[in-house]
Design an enzyme around this catalytic site. Structure first.
Site, PDB file in Angstrom:
ATOM      1  N   HIS A  94      38.478  50.758  37.702  1.00 26.07           N
ATOM      2  CA  HIS A  94      39.565  49.907  38.195  1.00 26.07           C
ATOM      3  C   HIS A  94      39.310  49.453  39.634  1.00 26.07           C
ATOM      4  O   HIS A  94      39.829  50.064  40.577  1.00 26.07           O
ATOM      5  CB  HIS A  94      40.889  50.679  38.159  1.00 26.07           C
ATOM      6  CG  HIS A  94      41.377  50.981  36.798  1.00 26.07           C
ATOM      7  ND1 HIS A  94      42.178  50.118  36.084  1.00 26.07           N
ATOM      8  CD2 HIS A  94      41.183  52.051  36.002  1.00 26.07           C
ATOM      9  CE1 HIS A  94      42.468  50.643  34.911  1.00 26.07           C
ATOM     10  NE2 HIS A  94      41.860  51.823  34.837  1.00 26.07           N
ATOM     11  N   CYS A 116      38.205  48.339  32.718  1.00 27.53           N
ATOM     12  CA  CYS A 116      38.638  49.459  31.890  1.00 27.53           C
ATOM     13  C   CYS A 116      38.989  48.997  30.468  1.00 27.53           C
ATOM     14  O   CYS A 116      38.109  48.642  29.706  1.00 27.53           O
ATOM     15  CB  CYS A 116      39.770  50.214  32.570  1.00 27.53           C
ATOM     16  SG  CYS A 116      39.985  51.904  31.953  1.00 27.53           S
ATOM     17  N   GLU A 148      40.629  47.017  41.054  1.00 25.70           N
ATOM     18  CA  GLU A 148      41.903  46.503  41.580  1.00 25.70           C
ATOM     19  C   GLU A 148      42.743  47.586  42.247  1.00 25.70           C
ATOM     20  O   GLU A 148      43.698  47.278  42.961  1.00 25.70           O
ATOM     21  CB  GLU A 148      42.708  45.823  40.456  1.00 25.70           C
ATOM     22  CG  GLU A 148      43.369  46.753  39.472  1.00 25.70           C
ATOM     23  CD  GLU A 148      42.477  47.298  38.366  1.00 25.70           C
ATOM     24  OE1 GLU A 148      43.025  47.920  37.438  1.00 25.70           O
ATOM     25  OE2 GLU A 148      41.235  47.111  38.414  1.00 25.70           O
TER      26      GLU A 148
END
Length: 178
Positions: A167, A85, A169
């Site tokens: 994202h 991002c 994660e």
């Protein structure tokens, strides 16, 4: 960034943004981690993560801490770099200029326009989490598109740099961090 069974020291830029989620994934995969806030924190790293967050705030922190040239040197040294991002924005032509791409910030709109959607990645689908996400609007020579949402690039690779507009994660899927 992490090979299963091998321990690596991976830094996560920790000036602002989604640091903890990246650290959690990396540690689950067996990596040692270090939060990077100063040039000295880059010493001895085997890889670096530039997390999502607010790109303007992150660039102000990079400038304030004198990290611009040390990050450029780290990248030119060929160690793996993962950007997500805002981390992708930081690498683009308008910012650090380390990845031959152009990005449009907040391309899907405000926070309320954030969404989750499948991303074509490595012959499969990856769960993309797009929060005030950028779009890659130009891909230069030597940059390969490795993930897409429809016809739009959602991930690119150039040398040891891998950058995504979403994202990874924030999902339970660890394939990208691996």
């Amino acid at each position: 960034l992490v090979t299963v069974g091998g321990s690596r020291l991976v830094g996560v830029l920790a000036l602002q943004g989604g640091v903890a989620a990246h650290v959690r994934h990396l540690r689950t995969l067996g990596a040692e981690t270090r939060e990077v806030r100063t040039p000295a924190d880059l010493a001895g790293l085997d890889g670096l993560v530039l997390p999502g967050g607010e790109s303007t705030t992150m660039m102000l922190g990079i400038d304030r801490e004198g990290l611009t040239e040390p990050i450029r040197e780290f990248v030119s040294g060929g160690q793996p770099v993962l950007a997500t991002c805002a981390g992708t924005i930081i690498l683009d032509d308008d910012h650090l200029g380390l990845l031959d791409i152009s990005c449009e910030r907040n391309a899907y709109g405000a926070q309320t326009r954030s969404f989750e959607g499948g991303v074509s990645w490595s012959g499969t689908t990856f769960p993309g989490v797009f929060i005030r996400a950028p779009k890659i609007t130009r891909v230069g020579d030597g940059v390969n598109v490795i993930a897409a949402r429809g016809e739009e690039p959602a991930g690119v690779r150039s040398g040891a740099i891998t950058a995504y507009t979403f994202h990874p994660e924030l999902t339970a899927d660890e394939r990208i961090h691996r």
